[in-house]
Design an enzyme around this catalytic site. Structure first.
Site, short mmCIF file in Angstrom:
data_model
loop_
_atom_site.label_atom_id
_atom_site.label_comp_id
_atom_site.label_asym_id
_atom_site.label_seq_id
_atom_site.Cartn_x
_atom_site.Cartn_y
_atom_site.Cartn_z
N LYS A 114 49.38 25.43 -31.19
CA LYS A 114 49.37 25.84 -29.77
C LYS A 114 50.62 25.26 -29.10
O LYS A 114 50.68 24.10 -28.73
CB LYS A 114 48.11 25.33 -29.07
CG LYS A 114 47.94 25.87 -27.66
CD LYS A 114 46.62 25.40 -27.06
CE LYS A 114 46.43 26.02 -25.68
NZ LYS A 114 47.45 25.57 -24.72
N ASP A 116 53.48 24.33 -26.53
CA ASP A 116 53.48 23.97 -25.11
C ASP A 116 54.71 24.57 -24.46
O ASP A 116 55.74 23.92 -24.29
CB ASP A 116 53.47 22.45 -24.97
CG ASP A 116 53.14 22.02 -23.55
OD1 ASP A 116 52.68 22.86 -22.76
OD2 ASP A 116 53.34 20.84 -23.23
N LYS A 314 42.19 21.48 -27.89
CA LYS A 314 43.24 20.73 -27.18
C LYS A 314 43.25 19.28 -27.67
O LYS A 314 42.22 18.61 -27.68
CB LYS A 314 42.98 20.77 -25.66
CG LYS A 314 43.06 22.17 -25.05
CD LYS A 314 44.46 22.71 -25.06
CE LYS A 314 45.37 22.03 -24.09
NZ LYS A 314 45.10 22.31 -22.68
N CYS A 408 70.25 -3.31 -3.13
CA CYS A 408 70.70 -2.93 -4.47
C CYS A 408 70.69 -4.14 -5.39
O CYS A 408 71.30 -5.16 -5.06
CB CYS A 408 72.10 -2.33 -4.40
SG CYS A 408 72.81 -1.95 -6.03
#
Length: 674
Positions: A114, A116, A314, A408
């Site tokens: 199956k 994706d 699944k 930062c």
């Protein structure tokens, strides 16, 4: 002689297809762009002269180039229904029992991976690819024929001598290989563009692009797995037989498909691939199980949403627990700050995972992460590890909530966050080391200035030694060879190669230079479109945000970024230095061979999207008949050539100045009438 030609075409076709496979599937570049293009041009010339020898799957047929303003909605001849799902062994056995009860005895099943990806239905008429339609709502979908034609594994013409029906549909799944996804996503990240979460989203987004030329640049692949045609039962008794036939016709069919004679064989197949799926070059999320006999399929029939003769198992995403040791923050060349979770190493889906992406501050808040948390980790799209949740029951008493930094981590500058965006940025682009080094490393890249003899490590070393602080400093290295030769690991020959590479880069066209500057959100395609539209940096600097936004594939976010970049004094000073070093900031004007003078003395501006032409094609057509292109609406404009999705403000301005608004067809009439 003809045999020699045929042999040469076959050899080039085989070589180029192999190069494509190595590059797009295995992420392995085995030949230079120059050599690839040289072979492709030779093959194209031979095919044009000897079309009878062209392979139906020739790499010259996979380049795209058509642009559409919208996709037509087309009804499916046979509905594209979804499959019911099962998640455990007992549910599969229950499915088998229902089938046996309806049929009266055990049946054979075909087990398929199956994939994706994105479901597609392709229609062939007399052996030729006629149209391709997405699933849509199951009864109708978008026609994406031109885009699907760019996929290298899908034939345009079926093999001669095979007994295919005159008309049929074949269903399948379009996907992207993992290595190609990682490579392209990294390129998008380097370009300051939005990245995709997984290969499926990347494939789906690609197939919906309006420019098939851009689709062709992205490596999509396809497996086909189900045939629909009138009186199919007279051609084949079983689904397995049809798969063997379509493979012979030239369609890409997955070799991992298996014919099973019992539900126990089916379960063995499921268990095997639940473990081995991680070894595939593409993603699968389960197994599809279909009753093999067509007669039994018809007897079992359908529910309102799905066939009773098929189901899908699944797989559960593999999930592990581990400890979150810390979070570090990466600063990209565009200033984007990306949090990364540093994990206690753990085995997941066949690989050892030490780090996981957290995307942005929102994700850290949503997961309510604390120092020392025990976290659940999965592989998103089977590739990129991600934290799914924390386990508060195992949280240490001393754990503290992780707070996203306000400054930062590299340079201490206060971070900013633009409206509508989830990512924080460091605005100190001229003083933050990762940004400065990252921009220079981007500048020298293969798709940018392609400076031979100068690598990313050398850039980093030169910066740390104080030899370079900005891009223009690279071109000053030619005057500092005596200083460079005394550096460790840098011999005379390597320095000469580097200087030669810098000198050679001055030949790069304007579009490459524009891309190499590293303007936020400006990728390779947008840089090319901006260069073709404005012709020079000077014209681009003088353009308004609206003018830039109306360039195909640009839009308001890119326009604002370009406008802001070109209106900062530091950037303008740097651009002046680069121009003094001899870099190209304008498209080389070539003598235009006029096809006619029907538009002589008239000025035009093109806006919007057109079904039959690209903007560049219309612009070239206008100039080839004596017309002149303008970059903005003013009293000097004679005609606005308008397509779909033209900006409303441009329309208002044209109407206010009483500029005639014409279509592309009106333009053709003007040319033909005169």
């Amino acid at each position: 002689m003809s045999q020699d030609i045929q042999d040469r075409i076959l050899k080039l076709t085989t070589e180029l297809n192999e190069y494509n496979y190595q590059y797009y599937v295995l992420a392995n570049s085995v030949v230079s762009d120059f050599d690839f293009d040289k072979k492709l041009k030779e093959l194209e010339a031979l095919e044009n002269e000897y079309p009878e020898f062209r392979d139906p799957n020739s790499p010259t047929l996979k380049v795209g180039g058509d642009i559409t303003s919208k996709f037509n909605t087309v009804a499916h001849r046979w509905p594209m229904l979804s499959l019911s799902n099962t998640y455990n062994e007992q549910e599969l056995r229950d499915f088998d029992e229902r089938v046996q009860k309806a049929i009266g005895h055990p049946v054979d099943y075909v087990c398929e991976l199956k994939f994706d990806g994105l479901s597609i239905s392709i229609t062939f008429e007399n052996g030729k690819l006629a149209r391709a339609i997405t699933r849509g709502d199951g009864t109708q979908g978008d026609e994406v024929t031109n885009n699907v034609k760019t996929i290298r594994s899908i034939p345009h013409q079926l093999k001669e001598g095979t007994a295919y029906p005159a008309s049929f549909d074949i269903r399948g799944e379009i996907f992207m290989h993992k290595s190609a996804f990682l490579r392209l996503n990294k390129e998008r990240e380097d370009n300051g563009e939005q990245t995709y979460a997984n290969p499926r989203n990347f494939a789906s987004g690609t197939i919906k692009l309006q420019d098939s030329g851009e689709v062709a640049k992205r490596p999509l692949d396809c497996f086909l797995y189900f045939l629909y045609t009138e009186n199919r039962n007279k051609l084949f008794a079983t689904h397995w037989d049809s798969l063997q036939a379509v493979k012979e016709w030239g369609f890409p069919v997955c070799d991992e498909t298996k014919l099973c004679t019992s539900i126990d064989e089916v379960l063995n197949f499921v268990h095997y691939w639940d473990i081995q799926r991680h070894q595939l070059t593409y993603d699968i999320d389960g197994i599809v199980i279909k009753v093999n006999e067509y007669a039994y399929q018809e007897e079992l029939g359908f529910t309102a949403k799905s066939p009773r003769w098929a189901t899908s198992f699944k797989f559960k995403a593999e999930r592990v627990e581990t400890i979150l040791n810390s979070i570090s923050y990466q600063i990209g060349r565009t200033g984007a700050v990306t949090p990364v979770a540093n994990l206690q190493p753990v085995l997941l889906a066949g690989t050892t995972v030490k780090r996981a992406t957290l995307h942005n501050a929102n994700e850290i808040t949503r997961l309510d992460l604390h120092t020392g948390d025990t976290v659940f980790v999965e592989k998103g799209g089977e590739i990129i590890p991600k934290i799914i949740a924390a386990n508060p029951e195992k949280r240490p008493a001393s754990a503290k909530t992780i707070l996203y930094p306000a400054t930062c981590p590299e340079c201490g500058t206060t971070l900013i966050r633009h409206d509508g965006e989830a990512v924080h940025y460091c605005p100190n682009e001229d003083g933050c080391r990762p940004q400065i080094v990252g921009k220079m490393q981007h500048f020298i890249g293969r798709k940018m200035m392609d400076i031979q003899g100068l690598g990313k490590e050398t850039i980093d070393a030169f910066y740390r030694l104080g030899l370079i602080r900005r891009i223009s400093d690279l071109y000053s290295l030619a005057t500092r060879q005596d200083e460079l030769v005394n550096l460790e690991r840098f011999g005379q020959k390597s320095i000469e190669n580097m200087i030669a590479g810098l000198e050679k880069s001055k030949e790069k066209p304007f579009e490459k230079v524009l891309f190499a500057l590293g303007i936020r959100h400006v990728g390779e395609t947008v840089a090319k479109k901006l260069a073709l539209h404005f012709k020079s940096l000077e014209h681009l600097k003088n353009a308004s945000i609206e003018d830039i936004a109306n360039v195909q594939d640009a839009g308001i976010r890119i326009a604002e970024s370009v406008y802001e970049y070109l209106h900062q004094e530091a950037h303008l000073a740097e651009l002046d230095k680069l121009a003094q070093y001899g870099l190209n900031f304008a498209i080389e004007e070539k003598e235009l061979l006029l096809a006619g003078e029907s538009l002589s003395g008239k000025t035009f501006l093109i806006s919007g999207v057109f079904a039959d032409f690209s903007r560049e094609e219309l612009g070239a057509l206008i100039e080839s008949h004596g017309g002149k292109m303008l970059s903005s609406i003013s009293a000097k404009l004679n005609y606005l050539v308008a397509g779909d999705k033209m900006g409303p403000s441009k329309l208002v301005k044209a109407e206010k100045l009483k500029v005639p608004i014409i279509s592309d067809q009106d333009l053709l009439k003007m040319i033909n009438q005169n």
